[in-house]
Scaffold this active site. Structure first.
Site, PDB file in Angstrom:
ATOM      1  N   HIS A   1     -12.355  32.320  -9.244  1.00 23.97           N
ATOM      2  CA  HIS A   1     -12.780  31.051  -8.640  1.00 23.97           C
ATOM      3  C   HIS A   1     -13.376  30.124  -9.714  1.00 23.97           C
ATOM      4  O   HIS A   1     -12.940  28.970  -9.873  1.00 23.97           O
ATOM      5  CB  HIS A   1     -13.822  31.346  -7.552  1.00 23.97           C
ATOM      6  CG  HIS A   1     -14.381  30.136  -6.867  1.00 23.97           C
ATOM      7  ND1 HIS A   1     -13.904  29.690  -5.655  1.00 23.97           N
ATOM      8  CD2 HIS A   1     -15.374  29.277  -7.215  1.00 23.97           C
ATOM      9  CE1 HIS A   1     -14.580  28.608  -5.284  1.00 23.97           C
ATOM     10  NE2 HIS A   1     -15.486  28.340  -6.210  1.00 23.97           N
ATOM     11  N   GLU A   2     -14.337  30.620 -10.459  1.00 23.87           N
ATOM     12  CA  GLU A   2     -14.993  29.783 -11.475  1.00 23.87           C
ATOM     13  C   GLU A   2     -13.999  29.378 -12.571  1.00 23.87           C
ATOM     14  O   GLU A   2     -14.123  28.306 -13.171  1.00 23.87           O
ATOM     15  CB  GLU A   2     -16.205  30.493 -12.082  1.00 23.87           C
ATOM     16  CG  GLU A   2     -17.316  30.861 -11.090  1.00 23.87           C
ATOM     17  CD  GLU A   2     -17.892  29.687 -10.314  1.00 23.87           C
ATOM     18  OE1 GLU A   2     -17.785  28.537 -10.770  1.00 23.87           O
ATOM     19  OE2 GLU A   2     -18.431  29.911  -9.203  1.00 23.87           O
TER      20      GLU A   2
ATOM     21  N   HIS B   1     -12.494  26.104 -11.749  1.00 26.41           N
ATOM     22  CA  HIS B   1     -13.349  24.992 -12.189  1.00 26.41           C
ATOM     23  C   HIS B   1     -13.224  24.795 -13.702  1.00 26.41           C
ATOM     24  O   HIS B   1     -13.136  23.667 -14.203  1.00 26.41           O
ATOM     25  CB  HIS B   1     -14.820  25.292 -11.868  1.00 26.41           C
ATOM     26  CG  HIS B   1     -15.178  25.179 -10.411  1.00 26.41           C
ATOM     27  ND1 HIS B   1     -14.960  24.037  -9.688  1.00 26.41           N
ATOM     28  CD2 HIS B   1     -15.772  26.057  -9.552  1.00 26.41           C
ATOM     29  CE1 HIS B   1     -15.407  24.209  -8.437  1.00 26.41           C
ATOM     30  NE2 HIS B   1     -15.896  25.437  -8.330  1.00 26.41           N
TER      31      HIS B   1
ATOM     32  N   GLU C   1     -13.431  21.517  -6.300  1.00 31.03           N
ATOM     33  CA  GLU C   1     -13.331  22.717  -5.464  1.00 31.03           C
ATOM     34  C   GLU C   1     -11.867  23.054  -5.184  1.00 31.03           C
ATOM     35  O   GLU C   1     -11.514  24.222  -4.990  1.00 31.03           O
ATOM     36  CB  GLU C   1     -14.110  22.499  -4.163  1.00 31.03           C
ATOM     37  CG  GLU C   1     -14.515  23.764  -3.434  1.00 31.03           C
ATOM     38  CD  GLU C   1     -15.530  24.640  -4.176  1.00 31.03           C
ATOM     39  OE1 GLU C   1     -16.208  24.144  -5.105  1.00 31.03           O
ATOM     40  OE2 GLU C   1     -15.602  25.832  -3.850  1.00 31.03           O
TER      41      GLU C   1
END
Lengths: 496, 496
Positions: A261-262, A265, A291
C-alpha cells in the site's frame, strides 16, 4: 515574467524548508528517542511559522496579482494556479486562529492517546468541542473566501474541486448496493474455509519479504527507505521517500500488504516530474488521487489472484512451506470480508461503510446540524445500519478510534473511498489497453502497468485539475460503477 | 535588558534552526539514500544561509552594542560574551568569501575522495591551492578584526583564547621526551607477546557490546541513539545525541573503543545545563575540552587495566571464551604502541606526533611561510624524525589522509592533543579526590567520576573562559606533565 519568477523563487525556498520539516517529521516518528520530543516540536514549530509567514507575506500577494497579468506558457499557468491556491489557503485564516487551532488540536490529540485506551468519551468530548468550535470558525472563513459551503471549503483543502453534492451522488450509489453485497459475500465465504498461516514470523524475515515486494512494485531503494513506526506512513521528500510499516510476529499478512500500500504512495512521489520539483504544480494532485495509487497497488494488484500466485513461492521461501501458502488459500485469506469495529483493519468491501458514516457525521458537525454530544448515538445507529455492529458504550472502538478529528482534519475521510473508486477506474482502463495484463502481473512484470500510471497520473502531478486528470487518464469522469464491478468480480464471482 | 532579550530570542531561533540542520546532517551520514543528496544539500544550504543572515543582520549589531550597556547578572554577562563571539565570528567575513570558500572546499573535498584512493597528489594540490588561498584571506580578515596572528585567528574558532605561543610551549615539551618514550615502549613491548582475538565478530554482537559499554558509561538512551556511519561521529542535539560507529567483522576492538570515545562526547552534550539550552553560553567550551571528554572516556577509563578487568567477562559472554579475553591480555592488546602512517589509527603514545607534524605544517602554510607544493617533503621529513616512518611518494597514507584541510579547517588539529592533555589533568585531579577510584572503575561504577565531570566541566558549559574553566576544575592552568605521567605510568610502568 518577473513577478511569476519571484513567486517561483519563494516557493523553491519553501520547498527547501519543507524538505527539512519532512525529514524531521519522519525522524520523529521512526528514530527519535522520547526525550528529544520537546526540542523537536519547538524547532519544527519555529520553521513552520517562518514558512507560513513567507507564504502569506504582503509582497507575495502583490507578486501574485502582477503575475496574473504576465505572459506565461501552459505549464507556468498551471503552476501559477497552484501557487495561488496555496497562497489563498494560507492567507484565509488569521494567525490567531491558526495558533488557537494548532494548540487545541495538539491538546486534544495528546489527551486522546490515553483517553481512547480508557474509553473516556466525556473527557475526550470536552477537548473535541473546542476543536469543533475552531474548525467551524475556520470553515466559515474559508467558505466566505471561496464561496463554498463550510464543509466543502474544508474538503477542498484535501480534494481540490470536489464538492459534497458529488460525494453525496457517489455515496448514494454505494449505499444502494453495498450493504447487500457485504451480506451476500459473507454468506458465500462461510462455505470457503481458509487455512490460517502459522507464526511466529520473525521481524527480519518480514522485512526481507516486504523489501522483495517493494522491489517487485518498482520502489527505488536509492531514493528511499523502509523503516518502522507505530502508525505506518509514506513520508520524506520526492527525492528520498521514506516508507514505514510495523511488524506483528503473529502475522505477516498486514505488514506485507501495508508495505505494498505505502509503495503505491511512494511510486507516485518518486515519479513526480523532476524538472518541476520545488514548485506547487509538481505536487501530487489530491489526497484521493494519492490514495488511488496506494489502493491500486494494494487492492487492484496486491490482493489479486495473479499477484498472490506470483508471491506465493517467495512467501514459502521466506517462512518455510505451509498449507496456508498455496496461491488459492492466500487469495481466500487476503479477500476475507468481515464487518468490524475498526476502519484501518477493514477489508475493501466494508471499508466504504466506515467512510460514509464518518463523512455523514463530520459534515453535519461542521455545518452545525449536530453537536459533539450527538456523535455516539449517531455512530451506534449508523454502524448498526451499515455493518450490523453494536458499538454502544464502546467509544474506544467506535467514535474515538481515529486521529483525524482530534486535530480538526474534517473533510479528509471521503478521500479514502474516492481513492478506491479512482483505483478501480484506472485498473479498468489499463485492462482495456493491455490484453494480457493478468499474465504480466502473475509473471511479476509491472512495467507496462507502471508506464500507464506514470504517463497518466504521476508525471501529470498537478498540471491538470482533478476532473481534467481523470478525464485525460480514463476518457470519462469519475464513475463509481468500476468500483462496484471490481468488488463483484472479486467477491461474488471470485475472478481477479 | 530589552536588547539583551532580543539577542537571546534571536539565538533561540538560531538554535531551533540549528536543531533541524543537525538532525538533517546526521540523517545524511546515517540514513539518506544516494539520490537524496542534492535535494538535501540544497535544503541545508538554504537554511544555513538564513542562519548566517540572521546572525549578521544589522539590527543584531545594534542590539549587541546596546546590550553591553545594560545591567546583567554574571550568567547573562557570560552569555552576552559568547553571543558577541558568535556574532563577530559570523560578521568577520564578507558573504562572497564565505561562499567562495564553501565552494572551493566542497570541490576539493569531493575530488579528494577519489584522488586519495588514486594517490593523485598533483590533482589534489591544484584544488588545495585554491582552498589555501581563500583560507589565508579568511585568516587575514579575522586577524585584522581580532588583533591576532593569522593562524591564531583561525585556531580561535575552535579553541577560544588558545594561542600558538602556548601551543608551541606545550608541544616543545612533548617534543623533548615523546620520541624517546615511543622507542623505549616499543622495545619493552617486544618481550610481551599479545594474543590476538579471533573473529569473525558479528555486527549484532558488536552492537550489543557497544550498547552495554555506553550504558556502563552513563549514556542516556532516552535522549540519544547509536547508529552506523562510514566516519564515526557524535552529532544530533543536546536533547537527542546521535552517536555513530562502524563495524569490522574481523575485529571488535576498534568499534568498542570508538563507541566509548564518542560516549565521552555524548555525555558532555547530554549534560550541558538544561536551563540555558538554546543560548551560546550553554554550548561546549571548545573542541579541545570536548576532546578531553572523549579521550577521558576512551584513554583514561576505557583502556585502563581496571575497566578492561570489568569488561572482560562481558566480552567473553558476547563472543564466547577466548584466550585473548583475559583482562591482562586485553590490556596488552589495547595498549600496544606502534608508529604508523595513519593518524586516526594511532595509539595514544604516537598520536601527538601526528598532531605536532600537522600543526607545524598548517601554521606555516597559513602564515605564508611555505606553499602547498612544499607539503610532501615536509611531511616526509617530519614523519621520519618523529616516528621513523618513510612516506615518500605515498601521499594517500601521508599528507592526503585527512579531511580537515580539504575544506580549509586550518587550526583544528591542536585540539586533539590539547584534549589528551586536559583529559590526563582531569584524571589526576579526580584521583586526588576519590581514593578508591580504580576500584570503582573495576566495579563498573562511574557515578562519582561522572559527578566530578558534571560539576567541573559539563554543567560549566561556556560560563567560564577555557583558562578559567581549567583553573576552576583542577586548581591550575593546563599542565602537560600529567599527560607525560599518564603515558609513563601506563606504557613504562604498566600500572593503570
Amino acid at each position: 515574467m518577473d513577478n511569476y519568477k519571484k513567486l517561483t523563487e519563494r516557493f523553491q525556498q519553501l520547498h527547501h524548508y519543507g524538505h527539512l520539516l519532512s525529514i524531521a517529521g519522519w525522524d520523529q516518528a521512526t528514530m527519535m528517542p522520547a526525550k528529544g520530543n520537546d526540542a523537536r516540536a519547538n524547532a519544527m514549530a519555529e520553521l513552520g511559522g517562518l514558512c507560513h509567514r513567507l507564504a502569506t507575506a504582503e509582497e507575495v500577494g502583490d507578486w501574485l496579482a502582477a503575475a496574473e497579468q504576465e505572459t506565461l506558457d501552459n505549464e507556468q499557468q498551471a503552476n501559477l494556479r497552484e501557487i495561488k491556491r496555496d497562497i489563498e489557503n494560507a492567507r484565509a485564516l488569521p494567525e490567531s486562529l491558526v495558533l488557537a487551532k494548532t494548540k487545541a488540536g495538539s491538546k486534544c490529540e495528546h489527551a486522546w492517546r490515553t483517553q481512547r485506551q480508557e474509553n473516556d468519551w466525556a473527557g475526550f468530548a470536552d477537548n473535541l468541542k473546542e476543536v469543533v468550535k475552531l474548525s467551524r470558525e475556520e470553515a466559515q472563513l474559508r467558505a466566505e473566501k471561496t464561496g463554498l459551503s463550510p464543509y466543502d471549503a474544508l474538503m477542498d483543502l484535501y480534494e481540490p474541486g470536489m464538492r459534497s453534492a458529488e460525494v453525496d451522488r457517489l455515496f448514494d450509489d454505494l449505499r444502494s448496493w453495498l450493504p447487500d453485497l457485504i451480506q451476500t459475500v459473507q454468506d458465500a465465504q462461510k462455505s470457503r474455509p481458509v487455512v490460517e498461516p502459522q507464526g511466529p514470523f520473525s521481524v527480519e524475515q518480514q522485512k526481507q519479504l516486504g523489501k522483495h515486494a517493494m522491489e517487485l512494485m518498482g520502489f527505488d531503494f536509492e531514493a528511499g527507505r523502509l523503516d518502522v513506526s507505530s502508525h505506518p506512513f509514506c513520508g520524506g521528500v520526492p527525492e528520498d521517500v521514506r516508507l514505514t510499516t510495523r511488524y506483528n510476529t503473529d502475522s505477516f499478512a498486514e505488514s506485507l500488504m501495508g508495505v505494498i500500500h505505502e509503495t503505491g504512495h511512494a511510486r507516485y512521489e518518486q515519479n513526480l516530474p523532476k524538472a518541476w520539483l520545488g514548485q506547487p504544480v509538481s505536487e501530487a494532485r489530491s489526497m484521493g488521487i494519492h490514495e488511488s495509487q496506494s489502493l491500486f497497488f494494494e487492492m487492484q494488484i496486491g490482493r489479486s489472484r495473479s499477484l498472490l500466485k506470483h508471491l506465493a513461492p517467495q512467501i514459502a521461501l521466506t517462512f518455510g512451506e505451509q498449507d496456508a501458502f498455496t496461491p488459492d488459500n492466500l487469495y481466500q485469506y487476503y479477500t476475507r470480508v468481515e464487518p468490524g469495529f475498526i476502519r484501518v483493519d477493514a477489508d475493501e468491501v466494508t471499508y466504504p461503510a466506515h467512510v460514509m458514516l464518518r463523512y455523514e457525521i463530520e459534515k453535519a458537525l461542521v455545518e452545525g446540524e449536530i453537536e459533539v454530544d450527538d456523535i455516539p448515538d449517531l455512530w451506534q445507529q449508523k454502524m448498526q445500519s451499515y455493518l450490523g455492529i453494536d458499538t454502544a458504550g464502546n467509544f474506544k472502538d467506535g467514535c474515538m478510534q481515529d486521529i483525524h478529528w482530534t486535530d480538526g482534519s474534517f473533510g479528509y475521510f471521503p478521500s479514502y473511498t474516492l481513492g478506491a473508486m479512482y483505483a478501480a477506474q484506472w485498473f479498468h482502463c489499463i485492462q482495456q489497453q493491455i490484453s494480457d495484463m493478468e499474465a504480466q502481473i502473475e509473471a511479476g512484470d509491472l512495467s507496462q502497468i507502471s508506464q500507464w500510471l506514470s504517463d497518466s497520473i504521476w508525471q501529470k502531478a498537478s498540471f491538470l485539475t482533478t476532473p481534467e486528470l481523470v478525464q485525460a487518464a480514463s476518457g470519462e469522469a469519475l464513475n463509481p460503477q468500476y468500483f462496484r464491478q471490481h468488488l463483484e468480480n472479486r467477491y461474488l464471482h471470485q475472478v481477479r
